[in-house]
Design a protein around this motif. Structure first.
Motif, short mmCIF file in Angstrom:
data_model
loop_
_atom_site.label_atom_id
_atom_site.label_comp_id
_atom_site.label_asym_id
_atom_site.label_seq_id
_atom_site.Cartn_x
_atom_site.Cartn_y
_atom_site.Cartn_z
N GLY A 1 73.83 74.70 17.97
CA GLY A 1 72.56 74.06 17.87
C GLY A 1 71.37 75.04 17.40
N GLN A 2 71.47 76.42 18.14
CA GLN A 2 70.50 77.30 17.78
C GLN A 2 70.53 77.78 16.32
OE1 GLN A 2 71.61 80.10 20.93
NE2 GLN A 2 70.06 79.17 22.13
N SER B 1 71.87 76.01 13.94
CA SER B 1 71.23 74.90 12.77
C SER B 1 69.58 74.90 12.92
CB SER B 1 71.85 73.60 13.50
OG SER B 1 71.59 73.22 14.62
N LYS C 1 69.01 67.16 23.05
CA LYS C 1 70.10 66.67 22.27
C LYS C 1 71.42 67.21 22.76
CE LYS C 1 66.77 65.47 18.78
NZ LYS C 1 66.50 65.49 17.25
N LEU C 2 71.59 68.34 23.26
CA LEU C 2 72.92 68.80 23.39
C LEU C 2 73.28 69.31 24.73
CD1 LEU C 2 72.85 71.49 20.55
CD2 LEU C 2 73.90 69.33 20.45
N GLU C 3 72.38 69.90 25.67
CA GLU C 3 72.84 70.26 26.97
C GLU C 3 72.73 68.94 27.89
OE1 GLU C 3 71.85 74.52 28.12
OE2 GLU C 3 70.22 73.80 26.99
N ILE D 1 75.91 75.39 22.58
CA ILE D 1 74.23 75.76 22.33
C ILE D 1 74.21 76.63 21.23
CG2 ILE D 1 72.62 77.09 23.81
CD1 ILE D 1 74.09 76.51 26.19
N GLU D 2 75.31 77.52 20.89
CA GLU D 2 74.79 78.39 19.76
C GLU D 2 74.82 77.69 18.49
OE1 GLU D 2 78.32 81.33 20.20
OE2 GLU D 2 77.32 82.27 21.72
N GLN E 1 64.81 70.86 21.58
CA GLN E 1 65.74 70.31 20.85
C GLN E 1 67.22 70.48 21.46
OE1 GLN E 1 64.54 71.60 17.36
NE2 GLN E 1 64.17 69.38 16.69
N VAL E 2 67.45 71.60 21.61
CA VAL E 2 68.89 71.92 22.31
C VAL E 2 69.14 71.35 23.76
CG1 VAL E 2 70.33 73.73 23.21
CG2 VAL E 2 69.11 74.10 20.93
N ALA F 1 67.72 74.47 15.68
CA ALA F 1 67.15 73.80 16.88
C ALA F 1 66.51 74.74 17.86
CB ALA F 1 68.14 72.83 17.45
#
Length: 275
Positions: free
Chosen positions: A187-188, A190, A200-202, A184-185, A196-197, A192
Motif C-alpha cells: 500500500g505504501q 502504491s 483500506k488495508l489494515e 502494508i508495504e 488510506q493504508v 497510499a
C-alpha cells in the motif's frame, strides 16, 4: 492479638488527593458528571419513549428484514423474556449503560491499540497498566469514583469503561500486529497515505480479530451490570441486588436470565452487523 501495622498503606495519601480534587476541581468533575448523566439519560429516554411492545416489534422486524429469520427470532425471544419478566424498563436502562460504556471503551482502546501495535515501547508501558486494570477488583477503583461523583450512573460508567478497555486494547494491538507487513508495504509503495493504508488495508485485514475484542468488551461490560446496580445505577443489576438482599429467588432469577438474554442479543447482533 493486636493488628499488625502495615508497612505499605497508600490509602491516606489517596484520600487526601481525592479531597484536594473535590475542592479544587469540583467544577470539572461536575461537568463530567453532567455530561455522562445527559448522555445516559438521553439513551434511556430514547429506548423507553415508545411503548414496550412497539419497540420490541420494531426491533424484531428490523432484525428479521436485515439479518434474517434466525436473528428476528433471537430478538423476539430475548426482549420478550425481559418484557414477560416485568423488567422491561430495567433492561432498557442496562442496554443504555452497556451501549454507552462499550462506545467509550472502544473510542479509547482502538486508537491506543493501533499506537501500541506500531510502538513496541508503548506496548511495553501499557502492558502492566492493563494487567492492573484487569486484575484489581472493580471495587478498588470504584471507591474513589464514588467519593468524587457520589452514588449513581457516573461511577458505574467509569467502572464499566475501565473494565472494558483492556480486552479491546489488547486484541486491537494483536490484530494490527498480525496484519501482513507485505500488505502494508504494498500500500505504501502504491502511494497510499497513513489513513488510506489504515482504512483500506489494515482494518479490513484485522476485522475478524477486532470483532473478538468488541465481543469481549460487550460481555465484560455486561458482567459489571450487577456492580453498577450496587452503586445506584439502576437497571437489571439493581434487581439482582434487590433479590439478594430480600432473599427473593424469583426476582433474582428473572433479573439474571434477563441479563443473559440481553448479553446474547447484543453479542449476536453486533457480530452480525460488523461481521
Amino acid at each position: 492479638m493486636a493488628a499488625t501495622t502495615p508497612l505499605f498503606s497508600p490509602g491516606a495519601s489517596i484520600a487526601q488527593a481525592i479531597e484536594w480534587l473535590n475542592i479544587h476541581a469540583h467544577a470539572f468533575f461536575a461537568m463530567i458528571g453532567w455530561a455522562v448523566e445527559t448522555v445516559l439519560g438521553a439513551a434511556e429516554q430514547l429506548l423507553l419513549w415508545p411503548a414496550p411492545w412497539l419497540l420490541l416489534a420494531a426491533i424484531v422486524l428490523v432484525a428479521l428484514l436485515v439479518y434474517g429469520v434466525r436473528y428476528g427470532a433471537l430478538a423476539a425471544a430475548s426482549l420478550g423474556l425481559c418484557l414477560a419478566s416485568g423488567l422491561w424498563k430495567e433492561a432498557m436502562q442496562t442496554i443504555a449503560l452497556v451501549s454507552v460504556s462499550v462506545t467509550v471503551s472502544v473510542l479509547i482502546a482502538f486508537p491506543m491499540g493501533i499506537w501500541a501495535a506500531r510502538k513496541p515501547r508503548a506496548e511495553a508501558v501499557l502492558r502492566p497498566v492493563l494487567d492492573i486494570m484487569q486484575t484489581v477488583p472493580p471495587w478498588v477503583y470504584l471507591i474513589p469514583a464514588v467519593m468524587i461523583f457520589s452514588l449513581g450512573k457516573v461511577p458505574a460508567l467509569i467502572a464499566t469503561v475501565v473494565y472494558g478497555i483492556p480486552p479491546m486494547l489488547r486484541i486491537t494491538t494483536l490484530a494490527f500486529k498480525e496484519v501482513p507487513r507485505e500488505l502494508i508495504e504494498l500500500g505504501q509503495a502504491s502511494g497510499a497515505g497513513f489513513w488510506q493504508v489504515l482504512g483500506k488495508l489494515e482494518i479490513p485485514a484485522a476485522r475478524k480479530t477486532l470483532l473478538v475484542g468488541l465481543n469481549q468488551t460487550i460481555l465484560l461490560s455486561l458482567a459489571m451490570v450487577v456492580l453498577a446496580g450496587l452503586v445506584g445505577a439502576g437497571g437489571l443489576g439493581a434487581e439482582v441486588t434487590r433479590g439478594l438482599t430480600r432473599m427473593e429467588m424469583g426476582l433474582g432469577l428473572r433479573a439474571g436470565l434477563s441479563i443473559v438474554a440481553v448479553a446474547i442479543l447484543l453479542d449476536r447482533l453486533s457480530r452480525r452487523a460488523l461481521g
